[in-house]
Design a protein around this motif. Structure first.
Motif, short mmCIF file in Angstrom:
data_model
loop_
_atom_site.label_atom_id
_atom_site.label_comp_id
_atom_site.label_asym_id
_atom_site.label_seq_id
_atom_site.Cartn_x
_atom_site.Cartn_y
_atom_site.Cartn_z
N PHE A 1 0.82 -1.21 0.00
CA PHE A 1 0.00 0.00 0.00
C PHE A 1 0.85 1.26 0.00
O PHE A 1 1.93 1.31 0.60
CB PHE A 1 -0.88 0.05 1.25
N ASP A 2 0.32 2.28 -0.62
CA ASP A 2 0.72 3.66 -0.36
C ASP A 2 0.12 4.05 1.00
O ASP A 2 -0.77 3.36 1.52
CB ASP A 2 0.15 4.54 -1.48
N ILE B 1 0.21 -7.05 -5.52
CA ILE B 1 -0.68 -5.94 -5.85
C ILE B 1 -0.18 -4.70 -5.12
O ILE B 1 0.28 -4.77 -3.97
CB ILE B 1 -2.12 -6.25 -5.40
N TYR B 2 -0.26 -3.57 -5.81
CA TYR B 2 0.03 -2.29 -5.16
C TYR B 2 -1.22 -1.43 -5.21
O TYR B 2 -1.85 -1.29 -6.27
CB TYR B 2 1.20 -1.56 -5.82
N VAL B 3 -1.57 -0.83 -4.08
CA VAL B 3 -2.76 0.00 -3.96
C VAL B 3 -2.33 1.43 -3.61
O VAL B 3 -1.64 1.64 -2.61
CB VAL B 3 -3.71 -0.53 -2.86
N ASN C 1 2.76 7.73 -9.69
CA ASN C 1 3.68 7.26 -8.66
C ASN C 1 3.27 5.92 -8.08
O ASN C 1 4.12 5.19 -7.56
CB ASN C 1 3.77 8.29 -7.52
N ASP C 2 1.99 5.61 -8.12
CA ASP C 2 1.49 4.37 -7.52
C ASP C 2 1.07 3.36 -8.58
O ASP C 2 1.72 2.33 -8.75
CB ASP C 2 0.31 4.68 -6.59
N VAL C 3 0.00 3.65 -9.29
CA VAL C 3 -0.60 2.65 -10.18
C VAL C 3 0.33 2.30 -11.34
O VAL C 3 0.69 1.13 -11.54
CB VAL C 3 -1.97 3.14 -10.70
N LYS C 4 0.72 3.29 -12.12
CA LYS C 4 1.55 3.01 -13.30
C LYS C 4 2.95 2.54 -12.91
O LYS C 4 3.53 1.67 -13.58
CB LYS C 4 1.62 4.24 -14.20
#
Length: 220
Positions: free
Chosen positions: A7-8, A169-171, A177-180
């Motif tokens: 997670f962020d 998975i990254y949320v 900065n997060d998704v892409k």
């Protein structure tokens, strides 16, 4: 098969916008003898405008604020120290944070955090939310010497969790900065929708943290 969820922090687990409003309101009251010549609403609104959702560091924010609002008796450095020491007392989680984390932990997912920011400051906020115990790894950009969207910080987290990118998975709330950035290293990226990025479109989106476990279950 998905084995890890990373997670962020700000805008994803921590409701930063609400936390900032609570903090700056309290700061105005704590330091009222130096800022009482400024209407509270003006003090709060101008801070939020200068802060730009956290993407402008507070040394610049407070330098501008003290000049514009004619604050004397306190320096911008004093205001910055107050921010660093007191923000943790105003941290507000997003709804369903603990329910979501409990469900993921009970389903044996490895959990991590990657956040940009100052080390002790971000750790203070994580501890203030009461969520440190859920995570096997926490990477803060200041301590790592690199920050998102650099792929290296994602690889470090994956290595510490002993998982491959396609098992992870990254949320996060930031499109680039997060998704892409997560997608660029081979992870699944889930966008925690934020209205400031309304023009962003991606396949996996959540509005509420409670939605996350079922999405992960479907991906698995």
């Amino acid at each position: 098969m998905i084995k890890a969820v990373i997670f962020d922090l700000d805008g994803t687990l921590l409701n930063r916008d609400e936390s900032v409003i609570k903090f700056i309101d309290n700061q105005y009251e704590r330091l009222n003898q130096w800022v009482s010549h400024i209407p509270k609403e003006k003090y709060i609104t101008r801070f939020i405008e200068l802060d730009k959702h956290g993407y402008v560091w507070k040394d610049q924010v407070y330098q501008q604020l003290t000049r514009e609002l004619n604050i004397t008796g306190l320096t911008w450095e004093d205001l910055l120290k107050d921010y660093i020491s007191q923000f943790k007392n105003n941290c507000i989680p997003f709804p369903n944070l603990f329910r979501m984390l409990d469900e993921l932990r009970n389903n044996n997912f490895s959990l991590g955090i990657i956040t940009n920011g100052l080390g002790h400051f971000q750790m203070d906020n994580i501890k203030a939310l009461g969520i440190e115990k859920y995570f096997q790894t926490i990477l803060v950009s200041e301590w790592e010497g690199i920050k998102k969207p650099d792929p290296e910080i994602f690889h470090r987290a994956l290595e510490q969790l002993n998982v491959l990118p396609n098992q992870s998975i990254y949320v996060g709330d930031h499109p680039e900065n997060d998704v892409k950035a997560a997608q660029n290293v081979g992870m699944k990226g889930i966008w925690k929708k934020d209205i400031q990025w309304n023009n962003f479109s991606t396949d996996l989106i959540i509005n509420d943290l409670a939605e996350l476990p079922s999405i992960i279950s479907n991906l698995s």
